[in-house]
Design an enzyme around this catalytic site. Structure first.
Site, PDB file in Angstrom:
ATOM      1  N   GLY A 473      50.856  37.751  34.523  1.00 21.03           N
ATOM      2  CA  GLY A 473      49.592  37.223  34.590  1.00 21.03           C
ATOM      3  C   GLY A 473      48.258  38.131  34.258  1.00 21.03           C
ATOM      4  O   GLY A 473      47.186  37.959  34.554  1.00 21.03           O
ATOM      5  N   GLU A 712      45.660  46.803  41.268  1.00 18.68           N
ATOM      6  CA  GLU A 712      45.445  47.411  42.726  1.00 18.68           C
ATOM      7  C   GLU A 712      44.364  48.213  43.242  1.00 18.68           C
ATOM      8  O   GLU A 712      43.768  48.037  44.300  1.00 18.68           O
ATOM      9  CB  GLU A 712      46.764  48.068  43.078  1.00 18.68           C
ATOM     10  CG  GLU A 712      48.017  46.987  42.976  1.00 18.68           C
ATOM     11  CD  GLU A 712      49.408  47.674  42.898  1.00 18.68           C
ATOM     12  OE1 GLU A 712      49.558  48.402  42.223  1.00 18.68           O
ATOM     13  OE2 GLU A 712      50.248  47.529  43.591  1.00 18.68           O
TER      14      GLU A 712
HETATM   15 MO1  MOS Z   1      52.569  44.830  42.773  1.00 20.57          MO
HETATM   16  S1  MOS Z   1      52.946  45.215  44.688  1.00 20.57           S
HETATM   17  O1  MOS Z   1      52.704  46.313  42.006  1.00 20.57           O
HETATM   18  O2  MOS Z   1      53.758  43.951  42.163  1.00 20.57           O
END
Ligand code: MOS
Length: 745
Positions: A473, A712
């Protein structure tokens, strides 16, 4: 005609229409003939042994074909190593239906297989299981004294343990004029992707399977299935082109894959297993954690001593580890440091990476402690960070490949209006609300994994690329197509990127914000090699005008090679393929990180988040009214999909700070809010103005594309920024997440 570069453009996602029209197929949606449906029976106790399992009533039901339990299951691999996937932590992997032992609440104990889903689900309620229960422990906070160092294992390559202490922390902490000593506690979080975990296994004949699986790693799961069930790698094909969210839950093979494959091989039939939402709670999750931080500074606001102790939960069988304790020293220099990371084994399933694993846990505590310390030192929180800015990596002294964190601070602060902040808590108001401004720093690694890409020019002169990577996604398909188009000087519509298939050349699972660097570099390397090959083939054509030219003399544009000095001299890719007997011109190459060169450098992505909250003076309801995150992540290939990654992460950051928590009942050893009605996540009404700034960070060292990855990094700074804003509004330091209004009453 001159082609405009596609890298840097906000291209809308190419699969968008397929997704919004329902044409994109997910793991449980493939039309497969004569399909059987499996439904899982889960344990209702937390620890003990099955003394009796009676499947007769379930089996007697019309439409039920089989009930597989530990008593009648087919043979599987007995060697533990065969269960070890590429993200497995040290320990012994849990094996469903292995024996009568129950190790955690909700453990799968049987699979009912029927002609249709409803029959399987009903029959599952007829399976009678009796247990002998044993005492258990599931609450981290009551088991902190059990904490111990983690087992060593392969996982520590990506998640290294804390470095050894430097200086003399205790002495320095004692002697420093400004200091803070704080404890932080986090409850469990669950990934809760919208797509349920599901597998559809197509039985292709003796020992041969095609598997549609919800996973972040097609190759990882292919190898797992082949190893566990004793099949040839080439006979197992795992497909996962569309993934409805995963956030780390799909990094390791999940139990529905194992059970679905087992049933398919057992019955020699096509089988589908879909988990229900509640069955995805006794599952991988972000671990409960406890942190104690002691930070100290001198009278000028320079850090003198950093101590961070982090304890989180492990299962009884695997030591899942994260990097938690040492992040502060990647951001801020200090002469005296002491970092410790420990685990306490509990009777729960093994935790697993969840968006910014370790980083978001740590940075909440670090950046709240930095805020407290700034107040202790009577220095503005942003100024305090700037005084402690690490120009080089504080641990190793190495230069960063690039670091535009200062630009992040400055641009975000300016746009946010940080200078309007009056420092005293509770000093800013708006009607019957207190207004709080908070900020925090974010840091995340810049990962790159090896990735093999097949690149070919087909008869129609177009570019086709193949790689096993998934797109969970994030916009991978779009971004890879942009990169390839630029590398070959072709419009995007003439580039096809095939992915999400373990039959394609190798890719790691999609995780760690690593895929743009990993597969993107794979594409650059493969297309460069393809260009060489195309030129060579062009030279082989009878009467070729390219006979005596070198690579520097030619350019590639819009499906042709032409001479730079006289662009009218050209040969099209179509002609080259025709001269090749109509066979595609292709090459397969591996892109990999420049490990040797990068050894001399430190690498990281950075961010700065600025948050405004309003807190109702009487009711204490907290609203994040606006937030800005500035991100330094190298080149941004697609500002639109990248922005989506960051805003999505910011929403999660707000959610982590204010909303979500899985409630664990330690008397039952069970998660109690196992549905999206009771597991609180933000809705539209909870989210107001969000903005994203990308710092102008050029990185010629990190990799061929200068990318560090986004995703992230948008999350790590947010919870602390929210908590710091809540402090500024109310004068209360709430060090447990989530912060609910009742904690302010
Ligand atoms: Mo993510 S925790 O890098 O899938």
């Amino acid at each position: 005609m001159k082609l405009q570069p596609m890298v840097g453009r906000p291209v809308s996602r190419l699969e968008g229409k397929l997704k919004v029209t329902g044409a994109a197929r997910y793991a449980a949606e493939y039309d497969v003939p004569d399909l059987l449906y499996g439904y899982v029976v889960n344990s209702t106790i937390t620890k003990g042994k099955i003394t009796r399992i009676d499947v007769s009533a379930a089996k007697a039901l019309n439409g039920v074909l089989e009930v597989i339990t530990h008593e009648n299951r087919p043979d599987v691999a007995s060697v533990d190593l065969k269960y070890t996937d590429m993200d497995a932590p040290p320990g012994v992997v849990f094996k469903p239906l292995l024996d009568a032992e129950v190790k955690y609440n909700g453990q799968p104990l049987a699979l009912v297989i029927a002609e249709d889903f409803e029959t399987a689900r009903y029959a599952a309620t007829l399976v009678i299981i009796e247990y002998q229960e044993e005492p258990f422990e599931t609450c981290l906070d009551h088991n902190l004294e059990k904490a111990r160092k983690p087992e060593k294992g392969l996982a520590t390559m990506l998640k290294p343990p804390p470095p050894p202490p430097t200086g003399n922390f205790e002495q320095a902490f004692k002697d420093s004029p400004v200091k803070v000593d704080s404890e932080f506690r986090h409850g469990t979080e669950h990934h809760n992707p919208i797509e349920l975990f599901a597998t559809t296994t197509v039985y292709e004949g003796e020992g041969k399977l095609t598997i549609y699986d919800k996973t972040q790693g097609t190759v990882n799961n292919q190898l797992f299935v082949a190893n566990v069930f004793g099949l040839h790698y080439k006979d197992v094909r795992v497909l996962s082109p569309f993934v409805g969210g995963a956030f780390g839950a799909g990094l390791r093979p999940q139990y529905q894959l194992y059970l679905c494959v087992m049933a398919s091989l057992f019955l020699k039939r096509n089988v589908r297993v879909v988990l229900e939402r509640k069955q995805m709670y006794p599952f991988p999750h972000r671990p409960q954690s406890y942190q104690r931080l002691r930070f100290a500074a001198d009278a000028n606001g320079r850090l003198t001593a950093l101590n961070h102790l982090a304890i989180s939960e492990a299962s009884q069988f695997e030591d899942y580890v994260e990097t938690v304790a040492q992040w502060s020293h990647k951001l801020y220099p200090a002469p005296n440091t002491l970092f410790e990371y420990k685990l306490a084994s509990l009777d729960l399933f093994t935790p697993l990476d969840m968006r910014a694993p370790g980083g978001v846990t740590a940075l909440h505590a670090i950046e709240c402690t930095m805020d407290e310390l700034a107040y202790e030192a009577s220095i503005d929180p942003l100024e305090f960070r700037l005084r402690n800015y690490a120009e080089t990596d504080p641990v190793t002294g190495k230069p960063f490949t690039s670091k535009a964190l200062r630009e992040c601070y400055m641009r975000a602060a300016k746009q946010f209006g940080w200078e309007k902040r009056s420092p005293a808590p509770g000093s800013m108001t708006r009607g019957n609300k207190f207004v709080g401004y908070g900020m925090a720093t974010g840091i995340w690694d810049a990962y790159q994994f090896p990735s093999r890409v097949e690149a070919m020019i087909t008869q129609d002169g177009k570019l086709v690329l193949n790689n096993a990577v998934t797109d969970i996604g994030t916009g991978t398909l779009t971004v890879m197509t942009q990169v390839a188009a630029d590398e070959l000087g072709m419009p995007m519509e003439n580039v096809t990127f095939n992915y999400g298939d373990s039959k394609k050349p190798f890719s790691m699972f999609q995780g760690g914000s690593s895929m743009t660097a990993s597969t993107g570099v794979g594409i650059v390397v493969a297309v460069k090699a393809l260009k060489k090959k195309l030129l060579k083939k062009a030279k082989d054509i009878d009467g070729s005008p390219f006979k005596n030219v070198s690579g520097e003399d030619v350019a590639f544009r819009d499906g042709s090679i032409f001479l730079r000095r006289s662009p009218s001299v050209s040969v099209s890719f179509q002609e080259i393929v025709a001269a090749n007997g109509g066979r595609p011109v292709k090459t397969t190459n591996m892109g990999a990180p420049h490990v040797l060169k990068l050894r001399k450098y430190a690498k990281a992505t950075h961010s700065a988040a600025f948050v405004e909250v309003e807190v109702d003076k009487e009711l204490k309801m907290i609203t994040v009214t606006r937030a800005i995150t500035a991100v330094a992540a190298g080149t941004i290939i697609n500002p639109k999909t990248a922005r989506s990654q960051i805003t999505g992460s910011m929403v999660w950051g707000i959610s982590k700070a204010l909303h979500e928590e899985t409630i664990l009942d330690e008397k039952l050893g069970k998660y109690m809010n196992q549905n999206l009605a009771e597991y609180h996540i933000p809705v539209h009404a909870d989210i107001n103005e969000l903005d994203v700034i990308f710092a102008d960070e050029r990185d010629d060292l990190i990799n061929e594309l200068g990318v560090k990855g986004v995703g992230e990094i948008g999350l790590v700074a947010m919870p602390a920024a929210v908590a710091n804003a809540v402090f500024h509004a109310t004068g209360k330091r709430i060090r447990e997440l989530p912060i609910h209004f009742d904690k302010l009453l």
